[in-house]
Motif scaffolding. Sequence first.
Motif, short mmCIF file in Angstrom:
data_model
loop_
_atom_site.label_atom_id
_atom_site.label_comp_id
_atom_site.label_asym_id
_atom_site.label_seq_id
_atom_site.Cartn_x
_atom_site.Cartn_y
_atom_site.Cartn_z
N GLY A 1 11.76 -2.47 39.93
CA GLY A 1 10.95 -1.49 39.20
C GLY A 1 9.49 -1.86 39.20
O GLY A 1 8.62 -0.98 39.31
N VAL A 2 9.18 -3.15 39.09
CA VAL A 2 7.78 -3.59 39.10
C VAL A 2 7.13 -3.25 40.44
O VAL A 2 6.00 -2.73 40.49
CB VAL A 2 7.68 -5.10 38.81
CG1 VAL A 2 6.29 -5.64 39.15
CG2 VAL A 2 8.00 -5.38 37.35
N TYR B 1 9.43 -0.84 35.86
CA TYR B 1 8.45 0.15 36.34
C TYR B 1 7.38 0.41 35.29
O TYR B 1 6.17 0.42 35.58
CB TYR B 1 9.18 1.44 36.69
CG TYR B 1 8.31 2.54 37.26
CD1 TYR B 1 8.16 2.68 38.64
CD2 TYR B 1 7.66 3.45 36.43
CE1 TYR B 1 7.37 3.69 39.17
CE2 TYR B 1 6.86 4.46 36.95
CZ TYR B 1 6.73 4.58 38.32
OH TYR B 1 5.94 5.57 38.84
N ASP B 2 7.81 0.60 34.05
CA ASP B 2 6.86 0.85 32.96
C ASP B 2 5.94 -0.34 32.75
O ASP B 2 4.73 -0.18 32.49
CB ASP B 2 7.62 1.17 31.67
CG ASP B 2 8.39 2.48 31.75
OD1 ASP B 2 8.04 3.33 32.60
OD2 ASP B 2 9.34 2.65 30.97
N ALA C 1 5.02 -2.45 35.03
CA ALA C 1 4.10 -2.51 36.17
C ALA C 1 2.91 -1.59 35.97
O ALA C 1 1.78 -1.92 36.36
CB ALA C 1 4.84 -2.14 37.45
N ALA D 1 15.50 -1.55 35.92
CA ALA D 1 14.40 -1.26 36.83
C ALA D 1 13.39 -0.32 36.19
O ALA D 1 12.18 -0.44 36.42
CB ALA D 1 14.95 -0.67 38.13
N ARG D 2 13.87 0.61 35.38
CA ARG D 2 12.96 1.56 34.72
C ARG D 2 11.98 0.84 33.80
O ARG D 2 10.79 1.15 33.78
CB ARG D 2 13.77 2.56 33.91
CG ARG D 2 12.95 3.60 33.16
CD ARG D 2 12.36 4.62 34.09
NE ARG D 2 10.91 4.71 33.96
CZ ARG D 2 10.18 5.64 34.55
NH1 ARG D 2 10.75 6.56 35.31
NH2 ARG D 2 8.87 5.65 34.41
N LYS E 1 7.96 -0.92 42.60
CA LYS E 1 7.79 0.53 42.70
C LYS E 1 6.63 1.00 41.83
O LYS E 1 5.82 1.85 42.25
CB LYS E 1 9.09 1.23 42.29
CG LYS E 1 9.03 2.74 42.26
CD LYS E 1 8.73 3.35 43.61
CE LYS E 1 8.83 4.88 43.53
NZ LYS E 1 8.35 5.53 44.78
N GLY E 2 6.53 0.47 40.62
CA GLY E 2 5.45 0.87 39.72
C GLY E 2 4.09 0.50 40.26
O GLY E 2 3.13 1.30 40.19
N ASP F 1 3.26 2.85 43.14
CA ASP F 1 2.89 4.18 42.66
C ASP F 1 1.51 4.18 42.03
O ASP F 1 0.84 5.22 41.95
CB ASP F 1 3.92 4.70 41.66
CG ASP F 1 5.21 5.16 42.34
OD1 ASP F 1 5.27 5.12 43.59
OD2 ASP F 1 6.15 5.54 41.63
N THR G 1 11.15 -6.46 28.67
CA THR G 1 11.89 -5.34 29.24
C THR G 1 13.30 -5.33 28.68
O THR G 1 13.67 -6.19 27.88
CB THR G 1 11.97 -5.43 30.77
OG1 THR G 1 12.81 -6.54 31.13
CG2 THR G 1 10.60 -5.61 31.39
#
Length: 356
Positions: free
Chosen positions: A271-272, A246-247, A249, A242-243, A274-275, A278, A238
């Motif tokens: 981010g992980v 997320y990707d 994750a 956080a973005r 949240k990903g 989702d 990464t």
Amino acid sequence: MQTPPGRAAASTLTGVTARPLKRPPVLADVARAAGVSVPTVSRVLSGATRVSEDKRVQVMRAIEELGYHPNAAARALVTGQRSIIGVLTGDTTRYGYASTIQGIEEAARSAGLVVAITVVGAADEEAVRAAVGLALGQPLAGVIVLEFDIQGSRALAALPDTVAVAAVSSTAGNRRIPRALFDDHQGGWDATNYLLGLGHRTVHHVAVPGSGRPSGRMLGWREALKAAGAPVPRPLETDWTARSGYDAALKLAKRDDVTAVLCGNDEVAFGVIKGLQDAGLRVPDDISVAGFDDHPLAQLWTPALTTMAQDFAELGRSAVGFLLGRLTGDQFEAPSANLHLVVRDSTAPPRPAPGL
């Protein structure tokens, strides 16, 4: 409308006219108001040569009335006393960087010093050289480098031997440079063993960039898995944000062998989580997530984040102590790094396999 030379442009804000900015008083203004010469004012300020009490009182009264503040850079050139600590860093906004700089500033202020921060915006030679040159253009007592990334590592290497230097780092590196150390390696080892101890078969890693080499966090993670005889998955890289977590994750969510994830920092872990959510997964019921650094939001996140905590501000204060020790010839003993695991709600034993 053009502004005549030597005048500041007046501007209006909701009908209010701002007065032109006044030039701050200089040494000559103080001398004129006190009725003495400029050298006399300099002697009063430096205390290097005795001045009559009458003249000293006149000068101090003029300084107070004019609101004069001696220019630190000019004073350093005259007296040889340097009161600025330069900080070279690849970032000022991330939690670890900002907290370390806070500790540096607190310790510097207690020592009667000020801090000047220079951001090394990129790792290429030109950007590093420009940042180091900008920092060294000031009357520095010494420099502290945040060796958290490749920018910091290259800036540290680019500093001349004539400059007093200290660093905040995760590796001992050059023995000539005193370092306030945080043991990333031990933290990665401890966090991984904690997750394995919960019953997870292995631990996946979402990594942050290192300082030109794999981070200590990644090395500790990998060695803990090997020591336990656990599979060593390929880490996902990464960019600290956080973005990017997320990707990462979303990629992990497509696999059925992921039950635990160790993230290189807490922002990535946010981010992980949240990903994964989702993607329809639950943390920690489906996948446990642990972070690193104990960001102030870690305990407020949903679920609250299990993380390796360390005192970045204390690292910054220790670096100032090392630097002052180099300047004075005194030995400075840094306190032990307070690295410890904070267990919260984002980690749990893996779900039993269906049918068990």
